[in-house]
Design a protein around this motif. Structure first.
Motif, PDB file in Angstrom:
ATOM      1  N   PHE A   1       5.505   4.496   4.352  1.00 40.21           N
ATOM      2  CA  PHE A   1       5.408   5.547   3.337  1.00 40.21           C
ATOM      3  C   PHE A   1       6.366   6.691   3.665  1.00 40.21           C
ATOM      4  O   PHE A   1       7.058   7.220   2.788  1.00 40.21           O
ATOM      5  CB  PHE A   1       3.964   6.051   3.258  1.00 40.21           C
ATOM      6  CG  PHE A   1       3.783   7.186   2.301  1.00 40.21           C
ATOM      7  CD1 PHE A   1       3.956   6.997   0.946  1.00 40.21           C
ATOM      8  CD2 PHE A   1       3.442   8.439   2.761  1.00 40.21           C
ATOM      9  CE1 PHE A   1       3.796   8.041   0.061  1.00 40.21           C
ATOM     10  CE2 PHE A   1       3.281   9.496   1.885  1.00 40.21           C
ATOM     11  CZ  PHE A   1       3.455   9.292   0.532  1.00 40.21           C
TER      12      PHE A   1
ATOM     13  N   LEU B   1       2.036   1.774  -3.415  1.00 34.81           N
ATOM     14  CA  LEU B   1       0.892   2.233  -4.202  1.00 34.81           C
ATOM     15  C   LEU B   1       0.628   3.715  -3.937  1.00 34.81           C
ATOM     16  O   LEU B   1       0.413   4.514  -4.861  1.00 34.81           O
ATOM     17  CB  LEU B   1      -0.332   1.395  -3.822  1.00 34.81           C
ATOM     18  CG  LEU B   1      -1.587   1.525  -4.672  1.00 34.81           C
ATOM     19  CD1 LEU B   1      -1.308   1.078  -6.091  1.00 34.81           C
ATOM     20  CD2 LEU B   1      -2.704   0.675  -4.077  1.00 34.81           C
TER      21      LEU B   1
ATOM     22  N   GLN C   1       2.707   5.876  -2.939  1.00 33.67           N
ATOM     23  CA  GLN C   1       3.782   6.703  -3.477  1.00 33.67           C
ATOM     24  C   GLN C   1       3.551   7.034  -4.954  1.00 33.67           C
ATOM     25  O   GLN C   1       3.944   8.093  -5.420  1.00 33.67           O
ATOM     26  CB  GLN C   1       5.105   5.969  -3.317  1.00 33.67           C
ATOM     27  CG  GLN C   1       6.258   6.921  -3.176  1.00 33.67           C
ATOM     28  CD  GLN C   1       7.577   6.186  -3.176  1.00 33.67           C
ATOM     29  OE1 GLN C   1       7.672   5.038  -3.579  1.00 33.67           O
ATOM     30  NE2 GLN C   1       8.602   6.853  -2.712  1.00 33.67           N
ATOM     31  N   SER C   2       2.924   6.085  -5.665  1.00 32.68           N
ATOM     32  CA  SER C   2       2.728   6.344  -7.086  1.00 32.68           C
ATOM     33  C   SER C   2       1.301   6.801  -7.380  1.00 32.68           C
ATOM     34  O   SER C   2       0.872   6.786  -8.527  1.00 32.68           O
ATOM     35  CB  SER C   2       3.086   5.090  -7.898  1.00 32.68           C
ATOM     36  OG  SER C   2       2.469   3.971  -7.331  1.00 32.68           O
ATOM     37  N   ALA C   3       0.568   7.203  -6.329  1.00 33.10           N
ATOM     38  CA  ALA C   3      -0.839   7.550  -6.530  1.00 33.10           C
ATOM     39  C   ALA C   3      -1.030   8.962  -7.086  1.00 33.10           C
ATOM     40  O   ALA C   3      -2.146   9.354  -7.400  1.00 33.10           O
ATOM     41  CB  ALA C   3      -1.613   7.400  -5.229  1.00 33.10           C
TER      42      ALA C   3
ATOM     43  N   LEU D   1       0.828  -1.208   0.000  1.00 35.75           N
ATOM     44  CA  LEU D   1       0.000   0.000   0.000  1.00 35.75           C
ATOM     45  C   LEU D   1       0.864   1.260   0.000  1.00 35.75           C
ATOM     46  O   LEU D   1       0.517   2.258  -0.646  1.00 35.75           O
ATOM     47  CB  LEU D   1      -0.931  -0.001   1.217  1.00 35.75           C
ATOM     48  CG  LEU D   1      -2.101  -0.991   1.167  1.00 35.75           C
ATOM     49  CD1 LEU D   1      -2.813  -1.039   2.510  1.00 35.75           C
ATOM     50  CD2 LEU D   1      -3.080  -0.604   0.072  1.00 35.75           C
TER      51      LEU D   1
ATOM     52  N   LYS E   1      -3.041  10.903  -3.884  1.00 33.91           N
ATOM     53  CA  LYS E   1      -2.281  10.537  -2.691  1.00 33.91           C
ATOM     54  C   LYS E   1      -2.975  10.953  -1.400  1.00 33.91           C
ATOM     55  O   LYS E   1      -3.176  10.164  -0.482  1.00 33.91           O
ATOM     56  CB  LYS E   1      -0.889  11.166  -2.775  1.00 33.91           C
ATOM     57  CG  LYS E   1       0.103  10.570  -1.818  1.00 33.91           C
ATOM     58  CD  LYS E   1       1.470  11.192  -1.989  1.00 33.91           C
ATOM     59  CE  LYS E   1       2.152  10.689  -3.233  1.00 33.91           C
ATOM     60  NZ  LYS E   1       3.365  11.445  -3.573  1.00 33.91           N
TER      61      LYS E   1
END
Lengths: 307, 293
Positions: B171, B89, B91-93, B86, B97
């Motif tokens: 994160f 995920l 981080q690349s959202a 997660l 974010k």
């Protein structure tokens, strides 16, 4: 003192209190492949978002359904049963419990913020022999399971005649708490030394340095401490179970447990009442999160990467 | 004594007093009490190591320990793995974010007692939402709250719902991985997996290790959710599979007032946690990479 065993949220992180900088990431999408990747990421996010949020949506929906419909797993209640909430407020001392939670939470949060700040300032400002060893002891005490101190602590409050009051729920906080001491020490160490030196020249005492300079300059760190502890106090079930006997002294988690026992599996199986009560316990935390989520997530995000 | 030193001791005194009176004192008292028979009302009887012998013979204590270990062994790796996924995920959202982070974190803000009440319903074998969804995909629909085999996995599912706090810790660690390292690897032609395995993973290994240690300690002391779901004033006797260590300890101490026995159980848990943490520390020497800055 020791960390709270009931707060499963990975409890309070041990190490550093550096504020989190946004990630310098997201490589620029390169053509069609970047696009496809982005859509895949968003779809995955969407699926997980549903997994995390839908249980709460289900809860709110169930709390608004008539008794026979509570478990029908339909999204929209038909008809809406707002009476469930009225019943909770009429038949249970719910407002009293909410008030108790607010009072205990405020006392716990104020006590721990002031005492931890005091101790943290001692560690941040002064140089004295044995300081590092003592600070290591503070950090080490964080790892101590609270089960190891539960019983004698109860006996102490019992001896003082306070075992059936709300005092044990917050009074331990008067002596500071390791994680917050750590967090605040980090913050105080970042304050420029010259300000304190100048104040010393102007004749300020050491307490004055703390009270009139360090505290006013550290509002964000104090806010993180206050909010995290208010939250920790609000959700705690173990201590209220151990100490509170009289229903009128219950905090919300203790109250909700007795609602479950009384109206749920232990008794009348009026689950719509249990669900409405549950929403009323969750809601204040979500309001706090809406207002102060930034502080809560900052407090949690302080990473465990620096010993 | 220099005035500075005196003042320093003044500032530290709350913690020192609290540590002696509410931490060290009670830990020692727990140890002393564990050799006694004490029920608060009548006077203390000294019984030697009897409480420890009883614990070794007590089938409930065995069950509680077994359940707790089973849960911890299942929950900790799963939670770290899912949280890492997660976090990556997240981080690349991109633009999502902020929203996604809030969404992941909502369950963590939910009080454990409320989570327990909620999942008691969601996990229900007949009417629960989880089986409703599983059934839609023609997957098995066990009785999560009554079938002995599925009670603990059900509790793990509930705990995984609150994986957001570990996610945020990881994160935050990911965000501190210097971009120039990854870019250098990219220039050298390293693929995504190699970049993750050789750069990102070592860089965030302290945060992973920290999460493992803290989550293990918390898992071994799981109480609120399980107590809410299966114990207290219930009409049906609680299933043995839901008897967790701290739940048993709590019932011995504060329901049956077997304070001496409960003290022995506390002290045993203390030793178990110390031992496990020590093993984790030793193992981590080889696996965790600490930056030298």
């Amino acid at each position: 003192m020791s960390t709270d065993m009931t707060s499963v949220p990975a409890t309070a992180p041990l190490a550093a209190a550096r504020e989190v900088t946004p990630a310098p990431t997201s490589p620029s999408p390169r053509g069609g492949a970047g696009w496809a990747r982005r859509v895949a990421v968003w779809l995955t996010c969407g699926v997980f978002a549903v997994i995390f949020v839908y249980p709460l949506v289900w809860l709110v929906s169930a709390s608004l359904k008539p008794r026979q419909d509570v478990f029908n797993n339909k999204l929209i209640p038909d008809p809406f049963a707002f009476g469930n909430y009225a019943k909770v407020l009429e038949e249970l001392p719910f407002l009293q419990w909410t008030l108790n939670s607010v009072v205990v939470g405020m006392a716990a949060a104020i006590a721990v913020t002031l005492s931890s700040a005091l101790v943290a300032f001692g560690f941040a400002y002064f140089q004295f022999r044995g300081k590092n060893a003592l600070f290591a002891l503070v950090l080490g005490s964080m790892m101590l399971p609270s089960a190891a101190t539960l019983i004698p602590t109860y006996l102490i409050w019992n001896y003082l005649g306070l075992a059936s009051t709300q005092v044990p729920l917050w009074a331990g906080n008067l002596f500071g708490s390791a994680f917050y001491i750590f967090l605040l020490r980090q913050f105080f160490r970042g304050l420029p030394r010259e300000i304190f030196d100048a104040a010393r020249v102007d004749g300020s005492g050491f307490f004055g340095l703390f009270w009139r300079i360090a505290l006013p300059m550290s509002k964000p760190a104090l806010a993180i401490t206050f909010i995290l502890e208010f939250q920790a106090s609000w959700v705690d079930l173990l201590k209220p179970l151990v100490y509170l006997r009289d229903e009128s002294l219950f905090t919300l988690p203790r109250g909700l447990k007795s609602v479950l026992d009384q109206f749920g599996q232990g008794g009348q199986r009026e689950w719509e009442v249990v669900m409405a009560a549950n929403v009323l316990v969750v809601l204040p935390m979500f309001l706090l999160f809406a207002v102060a989520g930034k502080y809560i997530m900052q407090g949690i995000s302080v990473s465990g990467s620096k010993e | 004594m220099r005035p500075e030193t005196r003042a320093a001791y003044g500032f530290l005194s709350p913690w020192v007093i609290g540590f002696l009176g509410l931490t060290l004192g009670p830990v020692i008292a727990t140890f002393v009490m564990s050799f006694s028979d004490y029920d608060v009302l009548s006077s203390t009887q000294w019984v030697g190591a009897e409480n420890y012998r009883d614990a070794l013979d007590d089938p409930h204590a065995h069950a509680a320990l077994k359940n707790t270990f089973f849960y911890t062994a299942l929950y900790v790796p799963l939670s770290i793995g899912i949280a890492l996924g997660l976090a990556l995920l997240l981080q690349s959202a991109g633009r999502l974010k902020g929203v996604f982070r809030t969404v992941i974190y909502l369950p963590v803000v939910t009080p454990p007692v409320a989570t327990g009440v909620l999942f008691l319903q969601l996990l229900n074998g007949q009417t629960g939402l989880i089986n409703n969804v599983l059934g839609t995909f023609a997957l098995p629909t066990p009785n999560w709250t009554t079938d002995p085999m599925w009670i603990k996995p059900g509790i793990v599912i509930m705990s995984l719902w609150s994986v957001g706090s570990v996610t945020l810790i990881l994160f935050a660690a990911l965000a501190e991985v210097p971009a120039h390292l990854r870019e250098a690897a990219l220039v050298d032609g390293a693929g995504a997996w190699r970049r993750f395995y050789h750069i990102t993973l070592p860089m965030i290994s302290p945060a992973i290790f920290f999460s493992v240690v803290v989550n293990t300690i918390a898992s071994l002391q799981l109480f609120s959710e399980v107590y809410t779901m299966y114990f207290g004033a219930t009409t049906t006797p609680p299933p043995e599979e839901a008897l967790f260590y701290v739940v048993y300890l709590f019932e011995q101490a504060f329901r049956d007032f077997e304070m001496g026995y409960a003290a022995a159980l506390s002290w045993l848990l203390f030793l178990i946690i110390m031992a496990i943490t020590a093993v984790q520390l030793v193992v981590s020497r080889r696996l965790v990479h600490y930056r030298s800055d």
